[in-house]
Design an enzyme around this catalytic site. Structure first.
Site, PDB file in Angstrom:
ATOM      1  N   ARG A   1       0.825  -1.212   0.000  1.00 34.35           N
ATOM      2  CA  ARG A   1       0.000   0.000   0.000  1.00 34.35           C
ATOM      3  C   ARG A   1       0.858   1.262   0.000  1.00 34.35           C
ATOM      4  O   ARG A   1       0.436   2.300  -0.514  1.00 34.35           O
ATOM      5  CB  ARG A   1      -0.944  -0.010   1.211  1.00 34.35           C
ATOM      6  CG  ARG A   1      -2.025  -1.082   1.153  1.00 34.35           C
ATOM      7  CD  ARG A   1      -3.116  -0.848   2.185  1.00 34.35           C
ATOM      8  NE  ARG A   1      -2.635  -0.966   3.552  1.00 34.35           N
ATOM      9  CZ  ARG A   1      -2.625  -2.103   4.243  1.00 34.35           C
ATOM     10  NH1 ARG A   1      -3.061  -3.231   3.669  1.00 34.35           N
ATOM     11  NH2 ARG A   1      -2.201  -2.127   5.490  1.00 34.35           N
TER      12      ARG A   1
ATOM     13  N   ASN B   1      -4.415 -18.820  13.128  1.00 32.42           N
ATOM     14  CA  ASN B   1      -4.015 -19.859  14.087  1.00 32.42           C
ATOM     15  C   ASN B   1      -4.814 -19.797  15.381  1.00 32.42           C
ATOM     16  O   ASN B   1      -4.930 -20.795  16.086  1.00 32.42           O
ATOM     17  CB  ASN B   1      -2.502 -19.819  14.357  1.00 32.42           C
ATOM     18  CG  ASN B   1      -1.998 -18.445  14.713  1.00 32.42           C
ATOM     19  OD1 ASN B   1      -2.778 -17.523  14.902  1.00 32.42           O
ATOM     20  ND2 ASN B   1      -0.688 -18.313  14.803  1.00 32.42           N
ATOM     21  N   CYS B   2      -5.405 -18.638  15.689  1.00 26.36           N
ATOM     22  CA  CYS B   2      -6.247 -18.558  16.891  1.00 26.36           C
ATOM     23  C   CYS B   2      -7.540 -19.366  16.730  1.00 26.36           C
ATOM     24  O   CYS B   2      -8.218 -19.657  17.712  1.00 26.36           O
ATOM     25  CB  CYS B   2      -6.583 -17.095  17.213  1.00 26.36           C
ATOM     26  SG  CYS B   2      -5.127 -16.114  17.672  1.00 26.36           S
TER      27      CYS B   2
ATOM     28  N   PRO C   1      21.348  -3.181  11.071  1.00 27.68           N
ATOM     29  CA  PRO C   1      20.585  -2.246  10.228  1.00 27.68           C
ATOM     30  C   PRO C   1      19.987  -2.943   9.010  1.00 27.68           C
ATOM     31  O   PRO C   1      20.628  -3.779   8.372  1.00 27.68           O
ATOM     32  CB  PRO C   1      21.634  -1.203   9.815  1.00 27.68           C
ATOM     33  CG  PRO C   1      22.659  -1.252  10.908  1.00 27.68           C
ATOM     34  CD  PRO C   1      22.718  -2.691  11.339  1.00 27.68           C
TER      35      PRO C   1
ATOM     36  N   ALA D   1      12.317  -7.269  12.893  1.00 28.65           N
ATOM     37  CA  ALA D   1      11.698  -8.482  13.437  1.00 28.65           C
ATOM     38  C   ALA D   1      10.407  -8.111  14.151  1.00 28.65           C
ATOM     39  O   ALA D   1      10.316  -7.048  14.779  1.00 28.65           O
ATOM     40  CB  ALA D   1      12.644  -9.201  14.397  1.00 28.65           C
TER      41      ALA D   1
ATOM     42  N   TYR E   1     -25.748   3.062  27.418  1.00 25.91           N
ATOM     43  CA  TYR E   1     -26.677   2.387  28.325  1.00 25.91           C
ATOM     44  C   TYR E   1     -28.054   2.243  27.707  1.00 25.91           C
ATOM     45  O   TYR E   1     -28.636   3.187  27.199  1.00 25.91           O
ATOM     46  CB  TYR E   1     -26.814   3.170  29.650  1.00 25.91           C
ATOM     47  CG  TYR E   1     -28.047   2.773  30.432  1.00 25.91           C
ATOM     48  CD1 TYR E   1     -28.232   1.451  30.837  1.00 25.91           C
ATOM     49  CD2 TYR E   1     -29.043   3.707  30.736  1.00 25.91           C
ATOM     50  CE1 TYR E   1     -29.375   1.064  31.541  1.00 25.91           C
ATOM     51  CE2 TYR E   1     -30.181   3.329  31.444  1.00 25.91           C
ATOM     52  CZ  TYR E   1     -30.347   2.009  31.838  1.00 25.91           C
ATOM     53  OH  TYR E   1     -31.459   1.629  32.525  1.00 25.91           O
TER      54      TYR E   1
ATOM     55  N   LYS F   1     -25.075   2.857  35.779  1.00 27.36           N
ATOM     56  CA  LYS F   1     -23.728   2.827  36.342  1.00 27.36           C
ATOM     57  C   LYS F   1     -23.064   1.561  35.814  1.00 27.36           C
ATOM     58  O   LYS F   1     -23.285   0.469  36.326  1.00 27.36           O
ATOM     59  CB  LYS F   1     -23.767   2.828  37.873  1.00 27.36           C
ATOM     60  CG  LYS F   1     -24.290   4.119  38.483  1.00 27.36           C
ATOM     61  CD  LYS F   1     -24.319   4.008  40.009  1.00 27.36           C
ATOM     62  CE  LYS F   1     -24.862   5.285  40.632  1.00 27.36           C
ATOM     63  NZ  LYS F   1     -24.952   5.162  42.125  1.00 27.36           N
TER      64      LYS F   1
END
Length: 550
Positions: free
Chosen positions: A24, A44-45, A278, A282, A428, A436
């Site tokens: 991009r 993988n989750c 340099p 990672a 709410y 609350k």
């Protein structure tokens, strides 16, 4: 203009995110992704849920294929291609093509390492058995699923009480299997504290899982029908064993190339995700990170940070000065009907770092109690004792846990205090929350403590308090609640009778008050404190005590 060539080793979370961001930002860059396995950008989750059948279509786990990634992002994706060496001086890597068995060299201008982590496999006798599995990638999971289907396996032992271990245990149980979970620590889910994990333990046992906590796996032997495991000197049998005791950075080739790493093999990077060499970056499960709350160096392998780090590495390669500001460990786990979430630090960390902290336990409904289906969630908040700054939160409950933990995570990232929590204006309506909100309530409780309106004591203080002759123990619940169970040594005077029975409460002693969750105890403390008594209120009340001690 010279074409920038970026090679990415590892095509899952961090690597795929980096590749997409690079494209991009630079349409002309030459981007190469090498992946030793057959899949890139897989979820993988979701693997435990494919194993258990909640996700039935394996292709749903594959977010991108090499072909779709090429079509969308014009990235040269090479699966079954394992990077076996890095040559920083030559700016090349050696790649083994597993399809042909041939090695070749690939040059780079910038290199991103995203090899992830491997399952930890301790040197236990018998660990190499064909009946011992891991669940780290799609082939791993397919192997487990195929073994169960082909052998008709009915029982399994899962070693490890972390996220993967619990998710795998639940999903095997959903298949109708008898499941035993072995964990060396005295609790599951190391990101939360033992007093919060106690509720999870009870729920898992209620569902039929066998928990062996404080138990070490010592030996594995094959049998005709499965495996015989030696656990704390006792024999446990099952049809198969799944190892899920944790992960270690897959940093072998990086270490061989001389890249700086910590003692655990996690690569050391700066805030731009650049290593000590340099041009080499990672990301993800490969690296050491700074904890956002403490500033301490740590290893926190999570998918969200990995994706962010991949994006940041790509930004810096393309000249955008993007920085990673640390990981705070926000995570959530489904354990049968419970959701278990945490963010920031837990109490174990606060103690280890000798922080000046306090904690609160609150129990709040996920939405208005008069609207059908309301359930309570347990919230443990760690905060700075002097300032009320929020340091960490753990939540166990059902619906609504995720959104409350996300609010706390945002509060921690913003450096907010308990006072700030009380001022949050959250959505709410009766089906979704309360006027609350549970987040507000946690703030109110802490604010009351900071302002001296109440002084807390905790479940682990009770044993010493019982021995104190200057302590008077008061349970303010109603007689039926008290008769159903109380903390030994506590005298029952219901809250609504308290003002009429003050003569039963000695003024020359410290009054230790409890109720069911802490609210009535707070009201009792306010009555008594204004009458001249010295009072402490049990944070979390009898409910927390009962959860911990049964």
């Amino acid at each position: 203009m010279k074409q920038n060539k970026v090679v990415i080793i590892g095509g899952v979370a961090g690597g795929a995110s980096a590749a997409a961001r690079l494209r991009r930002l630079d349409e002309n860059a030459h981007i190469v992704v090498v992946e030793r396995g057959p899949y890139i950008s897989f979820a993988n989750c979701g693997l435990p849920y494919y194993l258990g059948g909640t996700i039935q279509d394996r292709s749903a786990l594959t977010l991108q294929t090499p072909e779709s990634f090429k079509a969308r992002f014009n990235v040269d994706v090479r699966v079954f291609s394992e990077a076996t060496a890095i040559h920083p001086d030559q700016k090349t890597i050696t790649i083994l093509n597993h399809n042909t068995g041939e090695d070749y060299e690939e040059s780079y201008d910038s290199l991103i390492l995203s090899m992830g982590a491997d399952a930890s496999m301790p040197p236990i006798p018998g660990i190499d058995s064909k009946k011992v599995f891991t669940v780290r990638n799609i082939p791993d999971t397919v192997a487990v699923k195929s073994y169960i289907e082909q052998t008709g396996a009915k029982s399994a032992v899962v070693a490890g009480g972390g996220f993967i271990g619990l998710e795998v245990a639940e999903n095997l149980h959903d298949l109708g299997m008898e499941v035993t979970l072995v964990e060396m620590a005295n609790q599951v889910i190391p990101s939360i504290d033992a007093d919060m994990a106690a509720q999870v333990h009870g729920h898992m046992r209620q569902k039929g899982l066998k928990l062996l906590l404080g138990s070490a796996l010592q030996k594995i032997e094959d049998t005709d029908s499965g495996v015989a495991l030696t656990v704390n000197g006792e024999t446990v049998t099952a049809d198969l064993l799944i190892m899920a005791i944790g992960v270690r950075p897959a940093s072998k080739i990086a270490l061989e190339a001389g890249l700086p790493a910590n003692a655990k093999g996690a690569l050391i990077v700066n805030s731009a995700m650049e290593t000590g060499v340099p041009g080499i970056y990672a990301v993800g499960d490969l690296i050491e990170v700074e904890h956002y709350v403490t500033g301490e160096k740590n290893y926190i392998p999570l998918a969200g940070p990995a994706n962010k780090q991949g994006r940041i590495a790509a930004d810096n390669i393309c000249g955008i000065p993007s920085r990673y500001t640390g990981t705070q460990g926000s995570s959530i786990l489904k354990v049968f009907d419970l959701a278990v979430a945490s963010t920031g630090i837990n109490e174990k960390t606060a103690q280890a770092l000798h922080l000046n902290y306090e904690k609160s336990f609150t129990f709040s409904a996920n939405h208005a109690t008069y609207y059908p289906g309301a359930t309570n969630m347990s919230i443990k908040t760690i905060y700075e004792k002097d300032t009320g700054k929020i340091l960490g939160v753990q939540i166990v409950g059902n619906d609504g846990v995720d959104k409350r933990c996300d609010v706390f995570a945002t509060a921690i990232r913003a450096g907010m205090t308990a006072k700030d929590l009380t001022e949050l204006e959250l959505c709410y309506a009766p089906p979704f929350g309360s006027a609350k909100d549970p987040v507000n309530m946690a703030g109110y409780v802490i604010e009351n403590t900071l302002n001296g309106l109440v002084v807390p004591f905790h479940w682990h203080d009770i044993e010493a308090i019982r021995k104190d002759p200057n302590a008077f123990l008061l349970d303010t619940r109603n007689p039926m609640e008290y008769a159903a169970g109380t903390i030994p040594g506590f005298v029952n005077i219901p809250l609504d009778s308290l003002r009429d029975r003050l003569d039963e409460i000695p003024k020359d002693k410290t009054i230790y008050v409890t109720c069911q969750i802490g609210l009535r105890g707070y009201i009792a403390a306010r009555i008594l404190m204004q009458k001249g008594y010295t009072v402490r209120n049990l944070s979390g009340g009898y409910r927390l005590y009962q959860t911990i001690f049964g």
